[in-house]
Design an enzyme around this catalytic site. Structure first.
Site, PDB file in Angstrom:
ATOM      1  N   ASP A 125       1.241  25.642 -12.502  1.00 28.78           N
ATOM      2  CA  ASP A 125       0.041  25.278 -13.272  1.00 28.78           C
ATOM      3  C   ASP A 125       0.415  24.803 -14.670  1.00 28.78           C
ATOM      4  OD1 ASP A 125      -1.501  26.059 -11.117  1.00 28.78           O
ATOM      5  OD2 ASP A 125      -1.692  28.117 -11.836  1.00 28.78           O
ATOM      6  N   LYS A 148      -0.063  -0.033   7.086  1.00 26.38           N
ATOM      7  CA  LYS A 148       0.547  -1.365   7.009  1.00 26.38           C
ATOM      8  C   LYS A 148       1.182  -1.750   8.346  1.00 26.38           C
ATOM      9  CE  LYS A 148       3.175  -0.150   3.592  1.00 26.38           C
ATOM     10  NZ  LYS A 148       2.674   1.226   3.375  1.00 26.38           N
ATOM     11  N   THR A 149       1.988  -0.872   8.888  1.00 26.38           N
ATOM     12  CA  THR A 149       2.640  -1.165  10.175  1.00 26.38           C
ATOM     13  C   THR A 149       1.620  -1.234  11.302  1.00 26.38           C
ATOM     14  OG1 THR A 149       4.604   0.012   9.369  1.00 26.38           O
ATOM     15  CG2 THR A 149       4.478  -0.428  11.731  1.00 26.38           C
ATOM     16  N   PRO A 151       2.334   4.893   1.267  1.00 24.46           N
ATOM     17  CA  PRO A 151       2.729   5.320   2.614  1.00 24.46           C
ATOM     18  C   PRO A 151       1.570   5.924   3.378  1.00 24.46           C
ATOM     19  CG  PRO A 151       4.364   6.004   0.993  1.00 24.46           C
ATOM     20  CD  PRO A 151       3.199   5.466   0.222  1.00 24.46           C
ATOM     21  N   HIS A 157      -8.899  30.795 -11.425  1.00 28.46           N
ATOM     22  CA  HIS A 157      -9.058  29.352 -11.229  1.00 28.46           C
ATOM     23  C   HIS A 157     -10.493  29.029 -10.797  1.00 28.46           C
ATOM     24  CE1 HIS A 157      -4.991  28.132 -11.872  1.00 28.46           C
ATOM     25  NE2 HIS A 157      -4.485  28.786 -10.834  1.00 28.46           N
ATOM     26  N   GLU A 190      -6.133  33.482  -8.392  1.00 29.51           N
ATOM     27  CA  GLU A 190      -6.980  32.487  -7.726  1.00 29.51           C
ATOM     28  C   GLU A 190      -8.442  32.637  -8.131  1.00 29.51           C
ATOM     29  OE1 GLU A 190      -5.648  30.088  -6.222  1.00 29.51           O
ATOM     30  OE2 GLU A 190      -3.632  30.932  -6.217  1.00 29.51           O
ATOM     31  N   GLY A 213       0.826  -1.204   0.000  1.00 31.55           N
ATOM     32  CA  GLY A 213       0.000   0.000   0.000  1.00 31.55           C
ATOM     33  C   GLY A 213       0.853   1.243   0.000  1.00 31.55           C
TER      34      GLY A 213
END
Length: 637
Positions: free
Chosen positions: A492, A200-201, A196, A420, A417, A194
Site C-alpha cells: 500500500d 489482436k491475434t 496483451p 481499507h 482490510e 493493443g
C-alpha cells in the site's frame, strides 16, 4: 522422437549383422563332405558300409556306417535305381525334388542385401541432412486453408471499430474491381496495436476465416537466426509464396521482435535483425507495387518500431484495440458462455459490471475457471457463485486456505482490510467497496475489492486523494487498534508513493510546482527498458518534489486516521464479522456498514452528513500550503 527411432534402426541393423556373421562363420566351421569317385561308391555299396544316400539332382551325398559324409556325381538323367552293380539293400535313399534352391541363394546373398540396405540408409540420411541445410533459409510461415475457417468475425467481440476497418480489407480481397474502378488503393499494411489479451491475434484469425484467401501466419522471432542472412532469406521466401498465391494475407505476430528501430544494436547495419528488417521494408514497398498481398502485423509496443516501417505505403493503417467497455465485456462473456450450461441465477450483465479493466483474454479465462470450479464441485451447471469466485481468482489468484495463519495475524489482517473498506465507504470520491475478504489469495493475505460505478477514462484530483486515503486505511487501522506497525502495508505504501509522485511530476496536480512535468521520459530500446527518466531539474526543485509528495501522502494518512478514529466501533464490528465469516459482500456487507451500533450514527448517515456540509475529505492544496492545516481541515464533523 525421430532421433530415437533412427538410433533404434541402426542398433537393429548392427544386431542383425552380428547374427548373420555368427551364422556364416559357424556354418563354415562345420566339416565339409569329402569327394569320392562313383566307382568307389559302387564298391562301398557292395561291401554294405553305406548307411544313407541323399540324391539332390545329379549330386549324391553318402553317409557311411561311421557317420562320415562323402559326395560324388552320378550320370546325368539316370535314376539311382537304374545304376548297374549299385547295391541299395539296407540303404536309406532320400531324393530331394529338383529345382532352384532359393533358400541357399537367399542365405548366400543375405550379407550383400544387408550391406546394400545399410548403404541406402546412410545415403538417405545424408540426403535428408542436405535437404534440411538447403531449406534452412525457407520461410517457416504456416499456411491456413480458407475452405474451413475456424474463426470468423462473429467470434470477435468488444472491438467493433477494428472489425469495421477489417471488413474493408476483406471486401477488397473479395471484390477488388469495386475499389479499383474508383481509383482507390487498398492499404498495403495494417498494424494492430493493443495491450496483451485485447484480441489482436484473434482478429487476424477472423480475417483469415472471412477473406477466403490464402493466409500465411508467422511470428517475428521466427525470422531471426544466429546465422547471417537467414532472416532476409526467409522474408524473401515468405513474400514469394504470398505473391504466387495472390491475393493473399500475411500475418506477422509480435513484429516488434524484428521491427525495432535501427541503429540501436552494437553491430549497426551488419546486425542480423536489421538486415531482416531492411528486407521487410523492401518487400513491403519496393519497385514491385502491384501485388495483391496485404500484410497484417500485431504488437503491443508500437513506440519502439522503426519509423520507416510505420510510414504510409507500408503500414497505412494503425488500428487500436482498447480494453472492452461494459457492452464489449458483455458480448465477450456471451461468446465464451456459448455451449456452457449456465444456471438460471447467472446474470452476465452483472458480471460485466464487476470486470472493469478485464481484457478479452481475462474474460475467457474467467468463464473457463468458473467451469472448472463447477466441475470440481460436481455441479451440472455454472452458477453465479462460481463466476464471482473466478473474478477473484483472475485478479488475485486461487484461495490458499491451507496456509496456517496465527490468530493474532488473522486479527491484524481483519482490521487492515476493514480499515481499507471503511475509509473507502466514507469518502465521496472513492470507488464503492464490492467485497472484503481475509482469505489468502496468491501472495496477498487478504483483499478489499473496489469497483467503479462506471467505465472511467479520466481520473480527477479528488479521486486520487480519496484513493490515497483508502490505501492508508489499512496501515492506520493497525496503528489505532494495536499501537503497532507491521509489514502488511508495504505494498500500500509503495503504491501510494508512486501515485503521489505521478501526481506531482506527470499530472501537474501540485499547486506549488505548477502545471508542468518533471523528468525527461524516453525509451531505451537497446537496453530493453520500457521507460527511463532523465533528470531535467535542479536540486531545489527536487527538494520541492519530495516535500509535495510527502505532503500529499501525509494528508491522506491524516484523513484516514480521523475517519477510523471517529468510527472505531464500526471498525471493530466489521473486523469481528470478517474473523467470523472470512468475507463480506452483498447484503451482508451493507448490513455491516449500516446497522446501528449502540445508538451511534451509521456509516451511511455519516457520509450523508459530510456531503450536506460540503466537506471534502481531502481539500485542494490550493486552499493551504501547510500540510498540518490541510489535515486539520479534512476532518469529518
Amino acid at each position: 522422437m525421430k532421433i530415437n527411432i533412427k538410433r533404434s534402426f541402426i542398433i537393429y541393423i548392427v544386431i542383425a549383422a552380428v547374427a548373420i556373421s555368427f551364422f556364416f562363420f559357424s556354418s563354415k566351421g562345420e566339416p565339409q563332405p569329402e569327394d569320392i569317385s562313383f566307382s568307389q561308391l559302387i564298391v562301398w555299396s557292395q561291401d554294405n558300409i553305406i548307411e544313407e544316400i541323399v540324391v539332390d539332382g545329379d549330386m549324391l551325398t553318402i553317409t557311411d556306417k561311421n557317420g562320415k559324409q562323402f559326395k560324388t556325381a552320378k550320370e546325368e538323367g539316370v535314376s539311382i535305381y537304374e545304376i548297374p552293380n549299385l547295391n541299395l539293400d539296407g540303404v536309406t535313399v532320400d531324393i530331394n525334388p529338383g529345382g532352384v534352391n532359393w533358400g541357399g541363394i537367399f542365405i548366400n546373398f543375405l550379407p550383400l542385401l544387408l550391406f546394400g540396405g545399410l548403404l541406402f540408409f546412410l545415403l538417405s540420411q545424408a540426403k535428408g541432412a542436405n535437404s534440411q541445410a538447403m531449406s534452412f533459409g525457407r520461410s517457416k510461415a504456416r499456411l491456413f486453408s480458407a475452405v474451413k475457417p475456424s474463426v470468423t468475425f462473429s467470434d470477435v467481440a468488444g472491438a467493433d471499430e477494428a472489425k469495421q476497418e477489417m471488413h474493408e480489407i476483406v471486401e477488397f480481397l473479395k471484390s477488388r474491381e469495386k475499389f479499383q474502378s474508383l481509383g482507390a488503393r487498398v492499404p498495403k499494411g495494417v498494424l494492430l496495436v493493443g495491450s496483451p489479451g485485447t484480441g489482436k491475434t484473434l482478429l487476424a484469425k477472423a480475417i483469415a476465416g472471412e477473406a477466403g484467401v490464402p493466409f500465411f501466419s508467422i511470428s517475428g522471432s521466427e525470422f531471426v537466426e544466429m546465422f547471417v542472412g537467414v532472416g532476409a532469406s526467409r522474408v524473401r521466401d515468405l513474400f514469394e509464396q504470398a505473391k504466387r498465391n495472390a491475393p493473399s494475407l500475411i500475418f506477422i505476430d509480435e513484429i516488434d521482435a524484428v521491427g525495432r528501430q535501427r541503429g540501436a544494436g552494437v553491430g549497426g547495419g551488419n546486425d542480423e535483425r536489421e538486415q531482416t528488417l531492411n528486407q521487410i521494408l523492401v518487400e513491403m514497398d519496393g519497385f514491385d507495387t502491384n501485388t495483391s498481398v496485404i500484410i497484417i502485423a500485431a504488437t503491443n509496443r508500437p513506440d519502439i518500431l522503426d519509423a520507416a516501417l510505420l510510414r504510409p505505403g507500408r503500414f497505412d493503417r494503425r488500428i487500436m484495440l482498447d480494453m472492452p467497455d461494459i457492452n464489449g465485456r458483455l458480448a465477450i462473456l456471451k461468446i465464451h458462455a456459448t455451449g456452457k450450461p449456465l444456471a438460471k441465477d447467472v446474470n452476465l450483465e452483472s458480471i460485466a459490471k464487476q470486470t472493469i479493466g478485464f481484457s478479452g483474454a481475462d474474460l475467457a479465462n474467467l468463464v473457463n475457471e468458473a467451469a472448472i470450479l463447477a466441475a470440481r464441485r460436481n455441479k451440472k451447471n455454472i452458477g453465479s457463485k462460481e463466476l464471482e469466485e473466478s473474478i477473484d481468482r483472475v485478479i488475485a489468484g486461487p484461495e490458499r486456505k491451507s496456509r496456517r495463519i496465527s490468530a493474532k495475524e488473522k486479527e491484524i489482517i481483519a482490521y487492515h482490510e476493514a480499515g481499507h473498506a471503511l475509509v473507502a465507504r466514507l469518502l465521496p470520491h472513492a470507488d464503492p467497496v464490492h467485497k472484503i475478504s481475509v482469505v489468502a489469495r496468491g501472495i496477498s493475505l487478504g483483499h478489499t475489492r473496489q469497483l467503479p460505478a462506471e467505465d472511467r477514462y479520466l481520473e480527477t484530483y479528488s479521486q486520487y486523494k480519496d484513493r490515497l486515503a483508502t490505501l492508508m486505511g489499512g496501515r492506520v487501522a493497525e496503528e489505532i487498534m494495536f499501537n503497532e506497525m507491521s509489514t502488511g502495508a508495504s505494498n500500500d505504501i509503495k503504491v501510494s508513493t508512486n501515485l503521489a509522485l505521478k501526481m506531482v511530476t506527470q499530472y501537474g496536480m501540485s499547486s506549488k510546482l505548477g502545471p508542468r512535468t518533471y523528468g525527461d521520459r524516453h525509451d531505451m530500446i537497446f537496453l530493453g527498458r520500457e521507460i527511463t527518466e532523465q533528470r531535467d531539474y535542479g536540486d531545489k526543485i527536487a527538494d520541492s518534489i519530495d516535500e509535495e509528495v510527502n505532503a500529499i501522502i501525509m494528508e491522506a494518512y491524516e484523513t484516514a486516521k480521523h475517519i477510523l478514529t471517529e468510527h472505531r466501533d464500526r471498525l471493530i464490528h466489521i473486523s469481528n464479522l470478517l474473523l467470523e465469516k472470512e468475507g463480506l459482500e452483498g447484503k451482508e456487507m451493507e448490513k455491516a456498514f449500516n446497522e446501528p451500533l449502540n445508538g451511534k450514527k451509521t456509516v451511511a448517515t455519516a457520509k450523508k452528513t459530510a456531503k450536506e456540509k460540503n466537506i471534502d475529505s481531502l481539500p485542494s492544496q490550493a486552499k493551504t500550503k501547510q500540510p498540518s492545516t490541510v489535515a486539520k481541515k479534512s476532518k469529518l464533523k
